[in-house]
Scaffold this active site. Structure first.
Site, PDB file in Angstrom:
ATOM      1  N   CYS A 198       0.836  -1.306  -0.133  1.00  0.00           N
ATOM      2  CA  CYS A 198       0.203  -0.050  -0.109  1.00  0.00           C
ATOM      3  C   CYS A 198       0.736   1.319   0.122  1.00  0.00           C
ATOM      4  O   CYS A 198       1.695   1.423   1.026  1.00  0.00           O
ATOM      5  CB  CYS A 198      -1.011  -0.158   1.328  1.00  0.00           C
ATOM      6  SG  CYS A 198      -2.017   1.262   1.497  1.00  0.00           S
TER       7      CYS A 198
ATOM      8  N   CYS B 263     -11.208  14.071   4.920  1.00  0.00           N
ATOM      9  CA  CYS B 263     -12.539  13.013   5.301  1.00  0.00           C
ATOM     10  C   CYS B 263     -12.378  13.120   6.821  1.00  0.00           C
ATOM     11  O   CYS B 263     -11.354  12.955   7.390  1.00  0.00           O
ATOM     12  CB  CYS B 263     -11.843  11.836   4.675  1.00  0.00           C
ATOM     13  SG  CYS B 263     -12.164  11.546   2.898  1.00  0.00           S
TER      14      CYS B 263
ATOM     15  N   CYS C 177     -10.563   9.957   8.862  1.00  0.00           N
ATOM     16  CA  CYS C 177      -9.313   9.708   8.465  1.00  0.00           C
ATOM     17  C   CYS C 177      -8.041  10.326   9.062  1.00  0.00           C
ATOM     18  O   CYS C 177      -8.061  11.387   9.325  1.00  0.00           O
ATOM     19  CB  CYS C 177      -9.048   9.883   6.940  1.00  0.00           C
ATOM     20  SG  CYS C 177      -7.476   9.308   6.025  1.00  0.00           S
TER      21      CYS C 177
ATOM     22  N   GLY D 262      -2.985  10.358   1.350  1.00  0.00           N
ATOM     23  CA  GLY D 262      -3.215  11.074  -0.030  1.00  0.00           C
ATOM     24  C   GLY D 262      -4.252  10.749  -0.827  1.00  0.00           C
ATOM     25  O   GLY D 262      -4.786   9.513  -0.871  1.00  0.00           O
TER      26      GLY D 262
ATOM     27  N   LEU E 186     -16.649   5.361  -0.716  1.00  0.00           N
ATOM     28  CA  LEU E 186     -18.049   6.052  -0.791  1.00  0.00           C
ATOM     29  C   LEU E 186     -18.474   6.176   0.614  1.00  0.00           C
ATOM     30  O   LEU E 186     -18.981   7.485   0.705  1.00  0.00           O
ATOM     31  CB  LEU E 186     -19.129   4.870  -1.584  1.00  0.00           C
ATOM     32  CG  LEU E 186     -20.459   5.306  -1.786  1.00  0.00           C
ATOM     33  CD1 LEU E 186     -20.189   6.567  -2.873  1.00  0.00           C
ATOM     34  CD2 LEU E 186     -21.218   4.092  -2.628  1.00  0.00           C
ATOM     35  N   HIS E 187     -18.731   5.568   1.436  1.00  0.00           N
ATOM     36  CA  HIS E 187     -18.878   5.552   2.922  1.00  0.00           C
ATOM     37  C   HIS E 187     -20.278   6.155   3.164  1.00  0.00           C
ATOM     38  O   HIS E 187     -20.638   6.126   4.329  1.00  0.00           O
ATOM     39  CB  HIS E 187     -17.826   6.596   3.314  1.00  0.00           C
ATOM     40  CG  HIS E 187     -16.316   6.306   3.370  1.00  0.00           C
ATOM     41  ND1 HIS E 187     -16.020   5.101   3.386  1.00  0.00           N
ATOM     42  CD2 HIS E 187     -15.238   6.928   2.869  1.00  0.00           C
ATOM     43  CE1 HIS E 187     -14.665   4.728   3.093  1.00  0.00           C
ATOM     44  NE2 HIS E 187     -14.402   6.121   2.743  1.00  0.00           N
TER      45      HIS E 187
ATOM     46  N   CYS F 103      -6.033   0.724   7.439  1.00  0.00           N
ATOM     47  CA  CYS F 103      -6.579   1.680   6.731  1.00  0.00           C
ATOM     48  C   CYS F 103      -6.947   2.935   7.432  1.00  0.00           C
ATOM     49  O   CYS F 103      -7.606   2.838   8.604  1.00  0.00           O
ATOM     50  CB  CYS F 103      -7.955   1.121   6.211  1.00  0.00           C
ATOM     51  SG  CYS F 103      -8.192   0.178   4.865  1.00  0.00           S
TER      52      CYS F 103
HETATM   53  N1  SAH Z   1      -7.581   9.319  -0.716  1.00  0.00           N
HETATM   54  C1  SAH Z   1      -7.923   7.868  -1.364  1.00  0.00           C
HETATM   55  C2  SAH Z   1      -6.824   7.093  -0.680  1.00  0.00           C
HETATM   56  C3  SAH Z   1      -6.492   7.105   0.612  1.00  0.00           C
HETATM   57  S1  SAH Z   1      -7.596   6.398   1.765  1.00  0.00           S
HETATM   58  C4  SAH Z   1      -9.172   7.663  -0.752  1.00  0.00           C
HETATM   59  O1  SAH Z   1     -10.066   8.324  -0.229  1.00  0.00           O
HETATM   60  O2  SAH Z   1      -9.694   6.545  -1.180  1.00  0.00           O
HETATM   61  C5  SAH Z   1      -7.418   4.597   1.828  1.00  0.00           C
HETATM   62  C6  SAH Z   1      -9.117   4.136   2.327  1.00  0.00           C
HETATM   63  O3  SAH Z   1      -8.789   4.073   3.763  1.00  0.00           O
HETATM   64  C7  SAH Z   1      -9.922   4.663   1.849  1.00  0.00           C
HETATM   65  O4  SAH Z   1     -11.223   3.980   1.586  1.00  0.00           O
HETATM   66  C8  SAH Z   1     -10.603   5.476   3.247  1.00  0.00           C
HETATM   67  O5  SAH Z   1     -11.703   5.930   3.089  1.00  0.00           O
HETATM   68  C9  SAH Z   1     -10.208   4.451   4.082  1.00  0.00           C
HETATM   69  N2  SAH Z   1     -10.107   5.153   5.533  1.00  0.00           N
HETATM   70  C10 SAH Z   1      -9.382   6.253   5.740  1.00  0.00           C
HETATM   71  N3  SAH Z   1      -9.737   6.507   7.068  1.00  0.00           N
HETATM   72  C11 SAH Z   1     -10.114   5.278   7.743  1.00  0.00           C
HETATM   73  C12 SAH Z   1     -10.268   4.736   9.183  1.00  0.00           C
HETATM   74  N4  SAH Z   1     -10.029   5.576   9.995  1.00  0.00           N
HETATM   75  N5  SAH Z   1     -10.695   3.548   9.283  1.00  0.00           N
HETATM   76  C13 SAH Z   1     -10.687   2.796   8.223  1.00  0.00           C
HETATM   77  N6  SAH Z   1     -10.801   3.017   7.015  1.00  0.00           N
HETATM   78  C14 SAH Z   1     -10.370   4.495   6.744  1.00  0.00           C
END
Ligand code: SAH
Length: 363
Positions: free
Chosen positions: A108, A119, A122, A169, A224-225, A343
């Protein structure tokens, strides 16, 4: 950080390298030769490149270099994940994670120092944003991880079989460098990882999805979330600019005419926020007509987080609703959380720019 006027060969894909050699008055096949040394034999010292004449090696050393970022530390989790902290410059570090499974090994990688998308769930978002990574800094993560895992293969099997742009990123906000890095990852003269094993994860930068489809062959994961704009606006602020309907249209275009393609949707389950039966039913309705796989991700906490992970029962109920509607849904197992490599836990060290720590006005 040491700065240099020399061209960093890690910033060049095959075409760039061919042009580079031609501009030096050399034949273009030198590009393939040098790529084999770098990416197949893992050699980054010009003097070891024995099929390149001494004269050319000297010429190369004068105007170019093979410069990589520096590994500061490597942590190994109880479940065998590796996390590298990689120094980009004096005040910034990024993170790269390797996740071994029985039948694959996934690396990754990060595409930016921090993230401007902001977000709300995150950890990277809380660090703010500094800048885009160069191609050399993106591809360098693959080179360094391979090096530290002891090479490309183990017992005849590839160690890194899959690459996901899911680290720190938003890859589609660093479009050119990311596309070039993907080319180097997939090129047989580069890391030679097959197209379907390279996945780019995006929060949904709609115009970039249209561009990407026509110039790169990469599997797409979309964060998506939430099935509704109002909720997604809160969780993924980029949604205010590119709402769900536009995102779905772009995703449909991305897979159109490409029979093997489907979209992987990422959905972090947040307790009491987006995890009810109603949310699952709305999500199923939304994705009914698009070839999909849904990855349900248990929320991974980090110090400033204001959310909680949904209970195992809630996660199972959510998945069952999706499956009842005929969708493929899996709950992703949390890996590497004891070393904050799961993640959304990647944070590195980011010197944020702009007003305050968050800079979501960047997009
Ligand atoms: N910016 C890109 C890639 C980085 S995040 C994106 O948004 O897809 C990679 C994944 O981890 C994304 O699906 C993101 O939503 C998820 N993610 C971010 N924070 C997280 C958390 N605290 N717990 C679980 N997944 C998370």
């Amino acid at each position: 950080m040491l700065t240099s006027n020399k061209l960093n060969i890690f910033n060049m894909d095959l075409r760039d390298l061919e042009n580079f050699f031609i501009s030096m008055g050399e034949r273009s096949f030198r590009a393939a030769q040098i790529m084999k040394w770098i990416y197949h034999k893992h050699v980054i010292d010009f003097d070891t490149m024995s099929n390149i004449s001494k004269l050319l090696r000297e010429k190369l050393a004068k105007c170019s270099e093979l410069r990589l970022p520096e590994v500061v530390s490597e942590l190994v989790s109880k479940d065998g994940c590796h996390k590298w902290l990689i120094r980009i410059d004096n005040s910034n570090c990024i993170e790269t994670v390797f996740i071994p499974e029985i039948d694959r090994g996934t690396l990754c990688i990060s595409s930016q120092i921090g993230c401007p998308v902001d977000c709300s769930f995150c950890a990277t978002a809380h660090q703010g944003f500094n800048r885009n990574l160069t191609t050399a800094e993106i591809i360098g993560q693959v080179w360094l991880a391979t090096n530290s895992l002891g090479g490309y293969t183990h017992g005849g099997n590839r160690i890194i079989t899959n690459i996901v742009l899911m680290g720190m990123g938003e890859p589609l906000l660093n479009f050119c460098n990311v596309v070039k890095s993907i080319a180097l990852i997939q090129d047989d003269l580069g890391f030679g990882i097959s197209k379907r094993r390279v996945t780019l994860s995006t929060a949904g930068v709609v115009p970039a999805l249209y561009r990407l489809r026509d110039i790169s062959e990469v599997s797409l994961a979309v964060s998506l979330h939430a099935p509704y704009d109002k909720l997604r606006d809160e969780l993924v602020p980029l949604n205010r600019k590119y709402p769900i309907s536009e995102l779905l249209k772009a995703c449909n275009y991305y897979i159109a005419g490409k029979p093997y393609r489907r979209i992987t949707w990422e959905y972090v389950l947040l307790d009491g926020i987006n995890d009810s039966v109603q949310h699952a039913t709305a999500l199923a309705a939304l994705l009914k007509y698009i070839p999909s796989k849904i990855n349900l991700i248990p929320f991974n906490p980090f110090p400033e987080a204001r959310y909680r992970r949904s209970s195992p029962e809630t996660m199972t109920r959510f998945r069952d609703v999706l499956m009842k509607h005929g969708l493929t849904a899996i709950t992703r197992r949390t890996r590497g959380d004891d070393i904050a490599a799961a993640c959304g836990q990647l944070a590195g060290e980011v010197q944020a720019r702009g007003r305050g720590r968050r800079t979501s006005q960047v997009f």
